[in-house]
Enzyme design. Structure first.
Site, PDB file in Angstrom:
ATOM      1  N   ASP A 236      86.247  32.571 -89.153  1.00 51.38           N
ATOM      2  CA  ASP A 236      86.701  33.773 -88.421  1.00 51.38           C
ATOM      3  C   ASP A 236      86.877  34.909 -89.427  1.00 51.38           C
ATOM      4  O   ASP A 236      87.987  35.386 -89.652  1.00 51.38           O
ATOM      5  CB  ASP A 236      88.030  33.434 -87.706  1.00 51.38           C
ATOM      6  CG  ASP A 236      88.565  34.601 -86.874  1.00 51.38           C
ATOM      7  OD1 ASP A 236      87.779  35.472 -86.486  1.00 51.38           O
ATOM      8  OD2 ASP A 236      89.785  34.611 -86.612  1.00 51.38           O
TER       9      ASP A 236
ATOM     10  N   LYS B  50      81.820  39.084 -85.541  1.00 47.35           N
ATOM     11  CA  LYS B  50      82.266  40.420 -85.096  1.00 47.35           C
ATOM     12  C   LYS B  50      81.040  41.308 -84.940  1.00 47.35           C
ATOM     13  O   LYS B  50      80.134  41.270 -85.786  1.00 47.35           O
ATOM     14  CB  LYS B  50      83.186  41.049 -86.149  1.00 47.35           C
ATOM     15  CG  LYS B  50      84.209  40.093 -86.746  1.00 47.35           C
ATOM     16  CD  LYS B  50      85.454  39.987 -85.920  1.00 47.35           C
ATOM     17  CE  LYS B  50      86.399  38.961 -86.533  1.00 47.35           C
ATOM     18  NZ  LYS B  50      87.490  38.569 -85.672  1.00 47.35           N
TER      19      LYS B  50
ATOM     20  N   ALA C 124      93.671  32.752 -93.020  1.00 47.92           N
ATOM     21  CA  ALA C 124      94.975  33.415 -92.939  1.00 47.92           C
ATOM     22  C   ALA C 124      95.036  34.425 -91.785  1.00 47.92           C
ATOM     23  O   ALA C 124      94.023  35.037 -91.475  1.00 47.92           O
ATOM     24  CB  ALA C 124      95.256  34.134 -94.265  1.00 47.92           C
TER      25      ALA C 124
ATOM     26  N   GLY D 123      96.568  31.969 -90.268  1.00 48.15           N
ATOM     27  CA  GLY D 123      96.604  30.532 -90.001  1.00 48.15           C
ATOM     28  C   GLY D 123      96.616  30.092 -88.552  1.00 48.15           C
ATOM     29  O   GLY D 123      96.926  28.930 -88.267  1.00 48.15           O
ATOM     30  N   GLY D 124      96.250  30.985 -87.632  1.00 50.37           N
ATOM     31  CA  GLY D 124      96.262  30.616 -86.210  1.00 50.37           C
ATOM     32  C   GLY D 124      95.344  29.436 -85.901  1.00 50.37           C
ATOM     33  O   GLY D 124      95.725  28.503 -85.194  1.00 50.37           O
TER      34      GLY D 124
ATOM     35  N   ASP E 170      91.426  30.818 -97.854  1.00 48.43           N
ATOM     36  CA  ASP E 170      91.690  32.255 -97.731  1.00 48.43           C
ATOM     37  C   ASP E 170      92.554  32.681 -98.903  1.00 48.43           C
ATOM     38  O   ASP E 170      93.474  31.951 -99.301  1.00 48.43           O
ATOM     39  CB  ASP E 170      92.421  32.565 -96.404  1.00 48.43           C
ATOM     40  CG  ASP E 170      92.257  34.009 -95.950  1.00 48.43           C
ATOM     41  OD1 ASP E 170      92.546  34.913 -96.754  1.00 48.43           O
ATOM     42  OD2 ASP E 170      91.837  34.212 -94.802  1.00 48.43           O
TER      43      ASP E 170
ATOM     44  N   SER F  48      94.928  35.249 -82.891  1.00 51.13           N
ATOM     45  CA  SER F  48      93.622  34.615 -83.081  1.00 51.13           C
ATOM     46  C   SER F  48      93.642  33.153 -82.623  1.00 51.13           C
ATOM     47  O   SER F  48      92.615  32.595 -82.236  1.00 51.13           O
ATOM     48  CB  SER F  48      93.303  34.663 -84.572  1.00 51.13           C
ATOM     49  OG  SER F  48      91.984  34.955 -84.780  1.00 51.13           O
TER      50      SER F  48
HETATM   51  C1  LIG Z   1      90.567  37.674 -88.701  1.00 57.11           C
HETATM   52  S1  LIG Z   1      91.345  36.986 -90.071  1.00 57.11           S
HETATM   53  C2  LIG Z   1      91.401  35.293 -89.667  1.00 57.11           C
HETATM   54  C3  LIG Z   1      92.446  34.949 -88.686  1.00 57.11           C
HETATM   55  C4  LIG Z   1      92.624  33.464 -88.533  1.00 57.11           C
HETATM   56  N1  LIG Z   1      91.492  32.835 -87.870  1.00 57.11           N
HETATM   57  C5  LIG Z   1      93.854  33.136 -87.766  1.00 57.11           C
HETATM   58  O1  LIG Z   1      93.760  32.461 -86.752  1.00 57.11           O
HETATM   59  O2  LIG Z   1      94.953  33.522 -88.171  1.00 57.11           O
HETATM   60  C6  LIG Z   1      90.143  37.057 -91.306  1.00 57.11           C
HETATM   61  C7  LIG Z   1      90.565  36.460 -92.628  1.00 57.11           C
HETATM   62  O3  LIG Z   1      89.395  36.311 -93.413  1.00 57.11           O
HETATM   63  C8  LIG Z   1      89.806  36.430 -94.770  1.00 57.11           C
HETATM   64  N2  LIG Z   1      88.621  36.667 -95.598  1.00 57.11           N
HETATM   65  C9  LIG Z   1      87.761  37.721 -95.566  1.00 57.11           C
HETATM   66  N3  LIG Z   1      86.782  37.528 -96.467  1.00 57.11           N
HETATM   67  C10 LIG Z   1      87.029  36.346 -97.077  1.00 57.11           C
HETATM   68  C11 LIG Z   1      86.382  35.594 -98.077  1.00 57.11           C
HETATM   69  N4  LIG Z   1      85.253  36.028 -98.660  1.00 57.11           N
HETATM   70  N5  LIG Z   1      86.914  34.418 -98.447  1.00 57.11           N
HETATM   71  C12 LIG Z   1      88.049  33.937 -97.866  1.00 57.11           C
HETATM   72  N6  LIG Z   1      88.707  34.618 -96.916  1.00 57.11           N
HETATM   73  C13 LIG Z   1      88.202  35.805 -96.503  1.00 57.11           C
HETATM   74  C14 LIG Z   1      90.806  37.557 -94.756  1.00 57.11           C
HETATM   75  O4  LIG Z   1      91.668  37.427 -95.893  1.00 57.11           O
HETATM   76  C15 LIG Z   1      91.539  37.314 -93.431  1.00 57.11           C
HETATM   77  O5  LIG Z   1      92.713  36.592 -93.653  1.00 57.11           O
END
Ligand SMILES: C[S@@+](CC[C@H](N)C(=O)[O-])C[C@H]1O[C@@H](n2cnc3c(N)ncnc32)[C@H](O)[C@@H]1O
Length: 343
Positions: A267, A297, A210, A212-213, A229, A183
């Site tokens: 994200d 998405k 998470a 964390g990218g 997250d 990501s």
């Molecule tokens: C696609 S991942 C993000 C990747 C991140 N941008 C990276 O670079 O690693 C989506 C994240 O959104 C988090 N997530 C989903 N719904 C959430 C919420 N309501 N509050 C906080 N985090 C959430 C998930 O736990 C997941 O880690």
């Protein structure tokens, strides 16, 4: 005529995007859509693009010439003749892009483009050595209009050739061993839409951070990141001194009173309307950030329909961040990158 290029499989989405912008449009072949007829009423011949530019197109070719030939040398000669005529009367004393690519992903077409590029380069060196020495083969970075020579192979014996293009800013980014997710590449590419990246000392709120990218990308540039997250951070984001990990819900997280982040990142793998209404809209309306990079998405939504809603005059983007850009970037799969700056 104008021709738009897109990723293979997105042609029908692009046709609908163009029709929504007022054009008559039809699929021309793999990865290519033709805009026919006059520009839409109210548009101008120089733009007539949707607000923020095309989302699904990575290239717009203006009035391309179609070069044809059944050999590498015949194609190179046809392109060389056309180019020689088209630059008559022009002064070329600056480096200029000379870019040969292939539309779609048909096997062998990119190799054909490379072979013709080489043969064309030899012809040009012989005929116009000084002009040839100023040419650069890289696709220009950034989103906007560019001049040069752009050759796009649509078949083994055919290429579209033009000197004027609009480019969407799609770029393949270099990975980083410490980045905890792929990501990371998405946010790195999205900075190009804004023409800037987080700076040392700036603040970033990363919602859905998470592993964390995105947080790692900003912190590596010296920005201070609040990473929200419930999931764990990993790799270079874990225990990074500039990343403050909060195990909270992104939809209810709020800045402290008077706090304004320089950047909002978001994200989440969530339904896009829910993300826009429940999260992005309050952040923009309350001006809790100065600029943003978000990913929406497609999920089960219809991508061109979602695009139309995002661009509607009454949408949150139009109201709070006019000039926002929605784009289907190189590192986006079934999602849009959305970037913008609050006035
Ligand atoms: C696609 S991942 C993000 C990747 C991140 N941008 C990276 O670079 O690693 C989506 C994240 O959104 C988090 N997530 C989903 N719904 C959430 C919420 N309501 N509050 C906080 N985090 C959430 C998930 O736990 C997941 O880690």
């Amino acid at each position: 005529m104008r021709v738009l290029l897109c990723r293979s499989g997105c042609e029908e989405h692009l046709v609908r995007e163009a029709v929504d912008a007022g054009w008559s449009a039809a699929v021309r072949g793999p990865g290519a859509v033709a805009l026919t007829g006059p520009p839409p009423v109210g548009g101008t011949t120089s733009s007539a693009r949707p607000p923020g530019g095309w989302a699904f197109a990575d290239t717009e070719l203006t009035e391309p010439f179609e070069a044809a030939g059944d050999s590498v040398n015949a194609l190179a000669a046809a392109i060389n003749d056309w180019f020689g005529q088209s630059i008559r009367g022009d002064t070329i004393d600056q480096p200029w892009p000379c870019v040969f690519t292939a539309a779609g992903d048909a096997a062998g077409l990119a190799r054909r483009a490379t072979a013709v590029e080489k043969a064309f380069g030899e012809l040009l060196r012989r005929r116009l050595g000084r002009v040839a020495r100023l040419s650069t083969p890289a696709r220009p970075a950034g989103r906007g209009a560019f001049k040069g020579l752009f050759v796009v192979f649509t078949a083994f014996d055919r290429a579209l050739v033009t000197r004027t293009v609009w480019l969407g800013g799609q770029r393949r980014m270099a990975d980083d061993d410490q980045a905890p997710s792929r990501s990371y590449l998405k946010v790195e590419e999205a900075y190009g839409l804004l023409g800037r990246a987080p700076q040392p000392g700036e603040t970033v709120c990363d919602l859905g951070a998470a592993p964390g990218g995105w947080s790692y990308s900003a912190a590596s540039r010296g920005a201070r990141v609040t990473a929200v997250d419930n999931g764990p951070l990993k790799g270079g984001a874990l225990d990074h001194p500039l990343i403050d990990h909060r195990r909270l819900d992104a939809f209810t997280f709020r800045p402290t009173s008077g706090q304004r982040f320089d950047w909002l990142f978001c994200d989440l793998v969530e339904e896009p309307h829910h993300v826009m209404r429940g999260l992005i809209e309050p952040w923009l309306a309350e001006r809790w950030c100065r600029q943003f990079v978000i990913v929406l998405k497609f999920g089960r939504t219809d991508p061109p329909g979602l695009l139309r809603e995002l661009r509607e005059p009454g949408s949150a983007l139009a109201r709070y961040a006019p000039g926002a850009v929605v784009a289907h970037l190189h590192h986006n799969r079934d999602e849009f990158a959305v970037t913008g700056v609050l006035p």
